[in-house]
Design a protein around this motif. Sequence first.
Motif, mmCIF file in Angstrom:
data_model
loop_
_atom_site.group_PDB
_atom_site.id
_atom_site.type_symbol
_atom_site.label_atom_id
_atom_site.label_comp_id
_atom_site.label_asym_id
_atom_site.label_seq_id
_atom_site.Cartn_x
_atom_site.Cartn_y
_atom_site.Cartn_z
ATOM 1 N N HIS A 140 0.861 -1.132 0.149
ATOM 2 C CA HIS A 140 0.166 0.008 -0.056
ATOM 3 C C HIS A 140 0.687 1.264 0.070
ATOM 4 C CE1 HIS A 140 -3.036 -2.777 0.773
ATOM 5 N NE2 HIS A 140 -2.913 -2.760 2.113
ATOM 6 N N LYS A 141 2.054 1.123 0.191
ATOM 7 C CA LYS A 141 2.993 2.432 0.677
ATOM 8 C C LYS A 141 3.051 3.182 -0.716
ATOM 9 C CE LYS A 141 7.409 0.104 -0.421
ATOM 10 N NZ LYS A 141 8.730 -0.149 0.047
ATOM 11 N N HIS A 142 2.822 2.953 -1.976
ATOM 12 C CA HIS A 142 2.719 3.476 -3.120
ATOM 13 C C HIS A 142 1.406 4.178 -3.465
ATOM 14 C CE1 HIS A 142 6.971 2.841 -3.441
ATOM 15 N NE2 HIS A 142 6.842 1.677 -3.475
ATOM 16 N N GLU A 143 0.537 3.504 -2.698
ATOM 17 C CA GLU A 143 -1.071 4.118 -3.173
ATOM 18 C C GLU A 143 -1.264 5.395 -2.460
ATOM 19 O OE1 GLU A 143 -3.880 1.247 -1.592
ATOM 20 O OE2 GLU A 143 -2.832 -0.426 -3.074
ATOM 21 N N THR A 144 -1.861 6.463 -3.414
ATOM 22 C CA THR A 144 -2.181 7.814 -3.025
ATOM 23 C C THR A 144 -3.310 8.209 -2.539
ATOM 24 O OG1 THR A 144 -2.557 8.365 -5.173
ATOM 25 C CG2 THR A 144 -0.098 8.753 -4.256
ATOM 26 N N PHE A 145 -4.318 7.125 -3.085
ATOM 27 C CA PHE A 145 -5.959 7.336 -2.877
ATOM 28 C C PHE A 145 -6.500 5.902 -2.815
ATOM 29 C CE2 PHE A 145 -5.180 8.263 -7.409
ATOM 30 C CZ PHE A 145 -5.470 6.884 -7.831
ATOM 31 N N PRO A 146 -7.790 5.895 -2.181
ATOM 32 C CA PRO A 146 -8.245 4.505 -1.639
ATOM 33 C C PRO A 146 -8.616 3.611 -3.011
ATOM 34 C CG PRO A 146 -9.307 6.276 -0.288
ATOM 35 C CD PRO A 146 -8.437 6.865 -1.403
ATOM 36 N N VAL A 147 -8.142 2.691 -3.002
ATOM 37 C CA VAL A 147 -8.222 1.405 -4.126
ATOM 38 C C VAL A 147 -8.730 0.318 -3.658
ATOM 39 C CG1 VAL A 147 -7.260 0.240 -6.123
ATOM 40 C CG2 VAL A 147 -6.298 2.533 -5.360
ATOM 41 N N SER A 148 -10.049 -0.105 -4.107
ATOM 42 C CA SER A 148 -10.650 -1.314 -3.460
ATOM 43 C C SER A 148 -10.972 -2.358 -4.706
ATOM 44 C CB SER A 148 -11.994 -1.051 -3.001
ATOM 45 O OG SER A 148 -11.832 -0.213 -1.908
ATOM 46 N N GLN A 149 -11.247 -3.732 -4.539
ATOM 47 C CA GLN A 149 -11.756 -4.594 -5.580
ATOM 48 C C GLN A 149 -12.985 -5.273 -5.198
ATOM 49 O OE1 GLN A 149 -8.391 -5.029 -3.884
ATOM 50 N NE2 GLN A 149 -7.558 -3.376 -5.013
ATOM 51 N N PHE A 150 -13.663 -5.620 -5.883
ATOM 52 C CA PHE A 150 -14.739 -6.434 -5.719
ATOM 53 C C PHE A 150 -15.005 -7.490 -7.056
ATOM 54 C CE2 PHE A 150 -17.131 -2.603 -6.716
ATOM 55 C CZ PHE A 150 -17.779 -3.028 -7.856
ATOM 56 N N VAL A 151 -15.502 -8.674 -6.562
ATOM 57 C CA VAL A 151 -15.968 -9.536 -7.681
ATOM 58 C C VAL A 151 -17.154 -10.211 -7.415
ATOM 59 C CG1 VAL A 151 -14.733 -11.403 -6.490
ATOM 60 C CG2 VAL A 151 -14.968 -11.873 -8.985
ATOM 61 N N PHE A 152 -17.893 -10.549 -8.412
ATOM 62 C CA PHE A 152 -19.266 -11.211 -8.365
ATOM 63 C C PHE A 152 -18.922 -12.674 -8.177
ATOM 64 C CE2 PHE A 152 -19.757 -7.135 -10.500
ATOM 65 C CZ PHE A 152 -20.647 -6.342 -9.855
ATOM 66 N N VAL A 153 -18.910 -13.088 -6.763
ATOM 67 C CA VAL A 153 -18.476 -14.634 -6.677
ATOM 68 C C VAL A 153 -19.190 -15.452 -7.287
ATOM 69 C CG1 VAL A 153 -16.942 -13.971 -4.771
ATOM 70 C CG2 VAL A 153 -19.621 -14.321 -4.446
ATOM 71 N N ASN A 154 -20.660 -15.280 -7.449
ATOM 72 C CA ASN A 154 -21.488 -16.569 -7.807
ATOM 73 C C ASN A 154 -21.964 -16.095 -9.245
ATOM 74 O OD1 ASN A 154 -21.417 -17.883 -5.489
ATOM 75 N ND2 ASN A 154 -22.979 -16.306 -4.626
ATOM 76 N N LYS A 155 -21.217 -15.304 -10.042
ATOM 77 C CA LYS A 155 -21.504 -14.699 -11.351
ATOM 78 C C LYS A 155 -23.065 -14.185 -11.340
ATOM 79 C CE LYS A 155 -17.318 -15.686 -12.698
ATOM 80 N NZ LYS A 155 -16.493 -14.601 -13.106
ATOM 81 N N ARG A 156 -23.519 -13.805 -10.663
ATOM 82 C CA ARG A 156 -24.884 -12.956 -10.531
ATOM 83 C C ARG A 156 -24.585 -11.636 -10.153
ATOM 84 N NH1 ARG A 156 -27.368 -17.731 -6.786
ATOM 85 N NH2 ARG A 156 -26.255 -16.657 -5.398
ATOM 86 N N PRO A 157 -25.702 -10.829 -10.905
ATOM 87 C CA PRO A 157 -25.734 -9.172 -10.563
ATOM 88 C C PRO A 157 -26.132 -9.064 -9.117
ATOM 89 C CG PRO A 157 -27.628 -9.860 -11.842
ATOM 90 C CD PRO A 157 -26.427 -11.278 -11.714
ATOM 91 N N ILE A 158 -25.790 -7.894 -8.584
ATOM 92 C CA ILE A 158 -26.529 -7.411 -7.365
ATOM 93 C C ILE A 158 -27.437 -6.260 -7.653
ATOM 94 C CG2 ILE A 158 -24.581 -7.908 -5.938
ATOM 95 C CD1 ILE A 158 -23.746 -4.913 -5.908
ATOM 96 N N TYR A 159 -28.354 -5.920 -6.702
ATOM 97 C CA TYR A 159 -29.400 -5.035 -7.226
ATOM 98 C C TYR A 159 -29.419 -3.963 -5.892
ATOM 99 C CZ TYR A 159 -30.975 -8.631 -10.420
ATOM 100 O OH TYR A 159 -30.819 -9.777 -11.260
ATOM 101 N N ILE A 160 -29.178 -2.418 -6.583
ATOM 102 C CA ILE A 160 -29.075 -1.606 -5.559
ATOM 103 C C ILE A 160 -30.279 -0.588 -5.277
ATOM 104 C CG2 ILE A 160 -27.271 0.429 -5.009
ATOM 105 C CD1 ILE A 160 -25.368 -1.045 -6.640
ATOM 106 N N LEU A 161 -30.554 -0.177 -4.220
ATOM 107 C CA LEU A 161 -31.550 1.076 -4.154
ATOM 108 C C LEU A 161 -30.866 2.275 -4.092
ATOM 109 C CD1 LEU A 161 -33.977 -0.695 -1.691
ATOM 110 C CD2 LEU A 161 -34.218 -0.781 -4.055
ATOM 111 N N ASN A 162 -31.708 3.463 -4.258
ATOM 112 C CA ASN A 162 -31.086 4.579 -4.157
ATOM 113 C C ASN A 162 -30.494 4.789 -2.708
ATOM 114 O OD1 ASN A 162 -33.510 5.130 -2.906
ATOM 115 N ND2 ASN A 162 -33.950 7.116 -3.558
#
Length: 418
Positions: A363-385
């Motif tokens: 992390h020492k060379h990172e300057t701003f937040p970096v995250s990763q995510f993966v859709f583990v079951n190969k299915r979409p997620i659904y988001i409300l406002n």
Amino acid sequence: MTKHFGFVLLFLVCCFGALSQTVIRGKVISEETQKPLAAVSVYLNNTSLGAITNDDGIFIISKVPTGKFRLVASCVGFETYVNMIDPRSLGKDLIISLKPKAEELQGFSVTPPDPDGWKKWGKLFTELFIGDTPGSNDCKLTNPEVIKFRMNADNTLTAYAKEPLQIVNYNLGYEIKYKLEEFQYDFNIKLVNYSGYAFFIDMGIKYPNRVRRYEEARLEVYKGSLLHFKRAFFANELDAQGFELRSLGEMSNPEKDRAKQILSMHHNGQVIDTADSQLGYEMGPGGVIQNLRTTTHTVDSTDYFKKMMLEPDSVISHQLISSDSIGFAADSTIAGMYFKDSLEVSYKFKTIPERYLHLNKDHKHETFPVSQFVFVNKRPIYILNSGYHYKPYDLKITGYWAWSENISTLLPFDYRPR
């Protein structure tokens, strides 16, 4: 979840709908006796909207948002009631029946807890659950005695509590009652999985002189958070609000492909490249240019291209991704999100806390937040406002969010930046 002890995956379970002015009324009874139950906590999960049943089992929740959300009813000795409802479809008062817990009926637990559980595992539990963020020192669990621990034969640690956990976040200004439904830490792969239902009480009501400080701390936590990202995604404002998406999918290694082509053209023999060329001339009588000559410098690139042939056939693409390529409208109130490869999410309007930088040399060379995510079951997620997303276990998070998203930074879904 990247912490000093390794990678931990965080799965979030939460719920809320859009703001409105609706009222939910109902009654809570015992399924076994059909008699009303008093002192039952009934609330919208992960919000500050809720009520306690009176002696007749009656509850009234005001200012309920429209849209789908989880209604939770919790009482010691009974199974937690959770139901996804839409206030628009409620034609009459609710009747909620609570089932007595099986172990309460039988009078015994299958495996007894460790009598020295908190002494052995309390520090680890606090790091995993409360977190290790800059504000975590001001987030206190006030009733640790209700938590029981059990070390299992498969090298996993289980924690449970019959009563809600009482948490005071002095930094963000919230009292939280957290009904812990599941907590398990796998020492083999350093993975934690916990879920539960949270009810918030705004401490600004009790301490109005601290409201400004609370608001500043909440805004700082909100900026660049997973909640902020999901709301920005729903509004199709990821770029405007400082988020950048990149694909972590594999692509053919372009430099190795070029090496293959060039070596093939030279029949795997010597590869001579032109480094530079210089044009020269001599001046003849009367200043006339004569004897033009070109000097070419070459370099032997054979070793470089052969070295490239030892590189992997594929590399991470890091290609910029637009929100349109991962989003779709499920209906007028729900946005779907899916991408076949892992995604990297950067937030450009925030610097990384020093505490996070020191966790791992990566992390020492990172300057701003970096995250990763993966859709583990190969299915979409659904988001409300509101930022709530369905199918939370279909999303695996690592990187900055896995470190920062915990109880010490948890905001209710009825929080909105001012």
